[in-house]
Design an enzyme around this catalytic site. Structure first.
Site, mmCIF file in Angstrom:
data_model
loop_
_atom_site.group_PDB
_atom_site.id
_atom_site.type_symbol
_atom_site.label_atom_id
_atom_site.label_comp_id
_atom_site.label_asym_id
_atom_site.label_seq_id
_atom_site.Cartn_x
_atom_site.Cartn_y
_atom_site.Cartn_z
ATOM 1 N N CYS A 239 0.836 -1.198 0.000
ATOM 2 C CA CYS A 239 0.000 0.000 0.000
ATOM 3 C C CYS A 239 0.876 1.256 0.000
ATOM 4 O O CYS A 239 1.730 1.427 0.887
ATOM 5 C CB CYS A 239 -0.855 -0.051 1.266
ATOM 6 S SG CYS A 239 -1.978 1.321 1.451
ATOM 7 N N CYS B 139 -0.438 4.078 -6.389
ATOM 8 C CA CYS B 139 -1.557 3.502 -5.646
ATOM 9 C C CYS B 139 -1.720 2.085 -6.167
ATOM 10 O O CYS B 139 -1.604 1.844 -7.379
ATOM 11 C CB CYS B 139 -2.813 4.326 -5.899
ATOM 12 S SG CYS B 139 -4.316 3.546 -5.277
HETATM 13 N N1 DGL Z 1 -3.849 0.545 -1.141
HETATM 14 C C1 DGL Z 1 -4.051 1.978 -1.173
HETATM 15 C C2 DGL Z 1 -2.774 2.663 -1.670
HETATM 16 O O1 DGL Z 1 -2.013 2.122 -2.433
HETATM 17 C C3 DGL Z 1 -5.239 2.360 -2.035
HETATM 18 C C4 DGL Z 1 -6.577 2.044 -1.428
HETATM 19 C C5 DGL Z 1 -6.796 2.752 -0.096
HETATM 20 O O2 DGL Z 1 -7.016 3.980 -0.068
HETATM 21 O O3 DGL Z 1 -6.715 2.084 0.923
HETATM 22 O O4 DGL Z 1 -2.509 3.771 -1.267
#
Ligand code: DGL
Length: 246
Positions: free
Chosen positions: A70, A180
Site C-alpha cells: 500500500c 496507488c
Molecule cells: N492501497 C491503497 C494505496 O495504495 C489504495 C486504497 C486505499 O485507499 O486504501 O494507497
C-alpha cells in the site's frame, strides 16, 4: 524466503502479481485490511496504528520480510513498523522513486505522480524525487479511480469520465508514477491517454529493489500462497483468483 504482503484491501494483489511473475519467493502470505479500507483518506496516526496491527498479525508467521504494498502505508508508517517488526519491512515508495530514476535520465522531465490523498499529502514521492534532482513534478489524487477499479470497471465510459475529470488539463508527462495499488489495473487506459509516458508500477519497482537488495539466486516455479483479510476473506480470495489467474 517467505514474504508477508500487507495492503489496506485487495489492491496489493497487483504487487503480489509482480512477485509471482518473478518467482522470487517460496511462500507469499497476503493480508488485506478489507474491514477498514480505504486507508488513503485516513490521517497519518490512524494509518500508523493499523499498520502496526498488521505487523502484529505477521508475527504469527515465519516470514523473512514484509512488504507494504500500500502506497499510503509506505508514505506514513514504514519507520514505525521497522521499529517493532522482527523481520525486515519494505515499502513501495523508495523503490518507485528509484525505478523512475533508472528509467528517466533527464532531470527536466515532466513527472506526474498519481496516488491517494494520504500519499500525495505526505509528499514522500516529491521529496525523494526532488532529492534525486527532478524538479518538474505534478502530484494528483484521483480518488474516484479507486472505487471504479474496485467495481472492476477497468475500461469504459465511467472510467473515461473520471479520467477526463482529473486529467483533462494535464499535459503529456514523460513519466507517470502509479502511486496507488489500484492504478496498475487501469495502466492500459492511462497509457492510452499519455502514450509517451513511461509508467512506473509499484509491483515492478519493488521486485527490482528486492532483487538488488538480496541478489536472489534461486527461482521458485511454485509459490505457496495464503490469503487473509480482516473482513470477507472469501471475497478477497475470489478477486485473487481472478487478478492472479490462479
Ligand atoms: N492501497 C491503497 C494505496 O495504495 C489504495 C486504497 C486505499 O485507499 O486504501 O494507497
Amino acid at each position: 524466503m517467505r514474504v508477508g504482503v500487507f495492503d489496506s484491501g485487495i489492491g496489493g494483489l497487483t504487487v503480489v502479481k509482480s512477485l509471482l511473475e518473478h518467482q522470487l519467493f517460496e511462500e507469499i502470505i497476503y493480508f488485506g485490511d478489507t474491514a477498514r479500507v480505504p486507508y488513503g483518506v485516513k490521517d497519518k496516526n490512524t494509518i500508523i496504528r493499523y499498520s502496526l496491527e498488521a505487523v502484529e498479525f505477521f508475527k504469527n508467521f515465519d516470514i523473512d520480510i514484509m512488504v507494504a504494498a500500500c502506497n499510503s502505508v509506505s508514505a506514513y508508517a514504514i519507520e514505525e513498523m521497522r521499529e517493532v517488526a522482527p523481520f525486515k519491512v519494505f515499502g513501495v515508495i523508495e523503490p518507485g522513486a528509484l525505478a523512475l530514476q533508472n528509467a528517466i535520465k533527464n532531470k527536466n522531465a515532466q513527472i506526474l505522480i498519481l496516488g491517494t490523498k494520504a500519499t500525495i499529502n505526505s509528499q514522500k514521492y516529491t521529496r525523494l524525487l526532488n532529492s534525486y534532482g527532478y524538479e518538474n513534478l505534478l502530484s494528483l489524487a484521483p480518488s474516484l479511480f479507486i472505487p471504479i477499479v474496485e467495481e472492476g470497471l477497468f475500461e469504459g465510459e465511467i472510467l473515461q469520465s473520471a479520467m477526463d475529470h482529473y486529467l483533462k488539463h494535464i499535459q503529456q508527462p514523460d513519466a507517470l508514477i502509479l502511486g496507488c495499488t489500484h492504478f496498475p489495473l487501469i495502466a492500459g487506459p492511462l497509457q492510452k491517454r499519455f502514450p509517451d509516458a513511461k509508467l512506473i508500477h509499484s509491483g515492478e519497482a519493488i521486485v527490482q529493489y528486492l532483487q538488488n537488495y538480496f541478489s536472489f539466486t534461486k527461482k521458485f516455479s511454485e509459490t505457496k500462497l495464503k490469503f487473509f483479510a480482516s473482513e470477507n476473506p472469501d471475497g478477497l480470495k475470489e478477486v485473487a483468483k481472478k487478478w492472479l489467474k490462479l
